[in-house]
Design an enzyme around this catalytic site. Structure first.
Site, mmCIF file in Angstrom:
data_model
loop_
_atom_site.group_PDB
_atom_site.id
_atom_site.type_symbol
_atom_site.label_atom_id
_atom_site.label_comp_id
_atom_site.label_asym_id
_atom_site.label_seq_id
_atom_site.Cartn_x
_atom_site.Cartn_y
_atom_site.Cartn_z
ATOM 1 N N ASP A 6 0.863 -1.181 0.000
ATOM 2 C CA ASP A 6 0.000 0.000 0.000
ATOM 3 C C ASP A 6 0.901 1.232 0.000
ATOM 4 O O ASP A 6 2.115 1.128 0.207
ATOM 5 C CB ASP A 6 -0.889 -0.018 1.257
ATOM 6 C CG ASP A 6 -1.797 1.203 1.341
ATOM 7 O OD1 ASP A 6 -2.336 1.606 0.299
ATOM 8 O OD2 ASP A 6 -1.963 1.765 2.447
ATOM 9 N N SER A 7 0.279 2.383 -0.161
ATOM 10 C CA SER A 7 1.044 3.622 -0.080
ATOM 11 C C SER A 7 1.454 3.925 1.362
ATOM 12 O O SER A 7 2.353 4.720 1.593
ATOM 13 C CB SER A 7 0.212 4.783 -0.630
ATOM 14 O OG SER A 7 -1.033 4.827 0.039
ATOM 15 N N CYS A 69 -3.581 -1.105 -2.067
ATOM 16 C CA CYS A 69 -3.898 0.297 -2.332
ATOM 17 C C CYS A 69 -4.866 0.396 -3.521
ATOM 18 O O CYS A 69 -4.593 -0.139 -4.602
ATOM 19 C CB CYS A 69 -2.594 1.029 -2.664
ATOM 20 S SG CYS A 69 -2.823 2.762 -3.041
ATOM 21 N N GLU A 146 -6.514 8.954 9.602
ATOM 22 C CA GLU A 146 -5.165 8.901 10.166
ATOM 23 C C GLU A 146 -5.048 9.707 11.453
ATOM 24 O O GLU A 146 -4.192 9.429 12.288
ATOM 25 C CB GLU A 146 -4.122 9.314 9.118
ATOM 26 C CG GLU A 146 -4.082 8.263 8.016
ATOM 27 C CD GLU A 146 -2.891 8.327 7.098
ATOM 28 O OE1 GLU A 146 -2.088 9.257 7.208
ATOM 29 O OE2 GLU A 146 -2.774 7.415 6.255
ATOM 30 N N CYS A 178 -11.209 2.821 -1.162
ATOM 31 C CA CYS A 178 -9.943 3.338 -0.621
ATOM 32 C C CYS A 178 -9.647 2.563 0.658
ATOM 33 O O CYS A 178 -10.569 2.246 1.422
ATOM 34 C CB CYS A 178 -10.066 4.825 -0.324
ATOM 35 S SG CYS A 178 -8.633 5.519 0.538
ATOM 36 N N HIS A 180 -8.599 3.306 3.512
ATOM 37 C CA HIS A 180 -8.966 3.867 4.821
ATOM 38 C C HIS A 180 -10.470 3.834 5.111
ATOM 39 O O HIS A 180 -10.878 3.920 6.264
ATOM 40 C CB HIS A 180 -8.517 5.324 4.913
ATOM 41 C CG HIS A 180 -7.029 5.518 4.954
ATOM 42 N ND1 HIS A 180 -6.195 5.075 3.943
ATOM 43 C CD2 HIS A 180 -6.226 6.111 5.880
ATOM 44 C CE1 HIS A 180 -4.944 5.395 4.243
ATOM 45 N NE2 HIS A 180 -4.933 6.022 5.410
HETATM 46 N N1 DGL Z 1 -3.997 3.758 0.022
HETATM 47 C C1 DGL Z 1 -4.632 4.784 -0.784
HETATM 48 C C2 DGL Z 1 -5.797 4.169 -1.546
HETATM 49 O O1 DGL Z 1 -6.355 3.175 -1.161
HETATM 50 C C3 DGL Z 1 -5.088 5.955 0.069
HETATM 51 C C4 DGL Z 1 -3.974 6.778 0.644
HETATM 52 C C5 DGL Z 1 -3.156 7.504 -0.406
HETATM 53 O O2 DGL Z 1 -3.688 8.425 -1.071
HETATM 54 O O3 DGL Z 1 -2.015 7.162 -0.594
HETATM 55 O O4 DGL Z 1 -6.171 4.682 -2.570
#
Ligand code: DGL
Length: 259
Positions: A6-7, A69, A146, A178, A180
Site C-alpha cells: 500500500d502507499s 492500495c 489517520e 480506498c 482507509h
Molecule cells: N492507500 C490509498 C488508496 O487506497 C489511500 C492513501 C493515499 O492516497 O495514498 O487509494
C-alpha cells in the site's frame, strides 16, 4: 509468504481481512510512506513505484502479491499483471465489482475513493453498462482516519458533504474504494441508512485470495512472524494498527528505492 503493499498504513485494513480468511499465513507488508499519498499522484508515478515494490516483494519470496492500495490497483494493476505474467497478482477492484453486482437491486452504484482512483475511472470501466455509476472523490477521509477522528463531528460533516450527492441519486450500493474508508463504515452507514449495501473491497479480495490458493494448491508459509516494512516513519501507525488488527505492529523502516 503473501506480499501486501500500500502507499502507507491504510492497507492494514486489507491485511485484517487476509488474516480473517487465512489466519496463519505469513505476510510481508510494505507501506510506501516515503512517497505517500498515492491518491493525488499521477498514473506514471504510481505505476513506477508499484512495480518497484512488487519486484522487491518477489525478491523476498512472496508467492502472491496483493495490491492493497486502491489507487495503485486503479492505475497499475493491468500494468503489473503484464510485467509479471507468472505471478498471481490480486487487486481491489475486480472482487469489489463482483460483490457489487450481487448486492445491487436497482443498479445504481456509488463509488468513493481518492482523487486518483476516481479520475482513473477504473471501477466504472469494470462495471456492466446497464448500471448507473456515481463516483465521488473524498480526499479528506484519509487524513480524518489517520488522525483517529472516526467518531467526530468533523467526520460526520465530511461524510454528509461527500455522500449527499450520491444519496440524492438513489444509490442502493456503495463501494468503499480506498484502504482507509472501511474505518469510516459506521459513520457512512449512519448517514446513508442501513438499507444501503456497503461493499468493502478487502473482504471480497481476501476471499478470492483464499479460493485461489486452495484451488491451485499453493502453500503459504505458516506462522505469526509477519513483517511490516515502511519506507519512512509511518504516521499514527499505533492508532491505525490497533483499529485494524487490534494489536501493535512493530515497523521496520527501510526505503529500498532510495540510496
Ligand atoms: N492507500 C490509498 C488508496 O487506497 C489511500 C492513501 C493515499 O492516497 O495514498 O487509494
Amino acid at each position: 509468504m503473501i506480499g501486501i503493499f500500500d502507499s502507507g498504513v491504510g492497507g492494514l485494513t486489507v491485511a485484517k481481512e487476509i488474516f480473517k480468511e487465512l489466519p496463519d499465513s505469513q505476510i510481508i507488508y510494505f507501506g510506501d510512506t516515503a512517497r505517500l499519498p498515492y491518491g493525488t499522484k499521477g498514473a506514471d508515478f504510481v505505476k513506477k513505484y508499484s512495480k518497484k515494490i512488487t519486484e522487491w516483494l518477489l525478491k523476498k519470496h512472496c508467492k502472491v502479491i496483493v495490491i492493497a492500495c486502491n489507487t495503485s490497483s486503479a492505475w497499475a494493476s493491468d500494468y503489473l499483471k503484464k510485467e509479471f505474467p507468472n505471478v498471481p497478482i490480486f487487486e481491489m477492484i475486480s472482487p469489489a465489482i463482483k460483490a457489487t453486482a450481487l448486492a445491487t437491486k436497482n443498479n445504481r452504484i456509488g463509488i468513493i475513493g481518492t482523487p486518483g482512483t476516481i479520475r482513473s475511472k477504473a471501477y466504472e470501466k469494470k462495471i456492466q453498462n446497464s448500471a448507473k455509476v456515481f463516483s465521488q472523490a473524498c480526499p479528506l477521509f484519509v487524513p480524518l482516519v489517520e488522525e483517529g477522528l472516526l467518531n467526530d463531528k468533523i467526520t460526520t460533516e465530511a461524510v454528509k458533504r461527500y455522500l449527499s450527492p450520491l444519496k440524492e441519486k438513489g444509490i442502493d450500493t456503495l463501494i468503499l474504494g480506498c484502504t482507509h474508508y472501511p474505518l469510516l463504515k459506521k459513520e457512512i452507514e449512519k448517514y446513508l441508512g442501513k438499507k444501503i449495501n456497503i461493499i468493502n473491497p478487502a473482504e471480497s479480495l481476501a476471499k478470492e485470495v483464499k479460493k485461489y490458493l486452495e484451488m491451485n494448491k499453493i502453500k503459504i508459509k505458516k506462522g505469526s512472524a509477519h513483517q511490516f516494512f515502511f519506507s519512512d516513519e509511518p504516521y499514527n501507525l499505533e492508532k491505525i494498527s490497533k483499529a485494524c488488527l487490534n494489536k501493535k505492529v512493530i515497523p521496520i523502516i527501510k526505503d529500498p528505492f532510495n540510496g
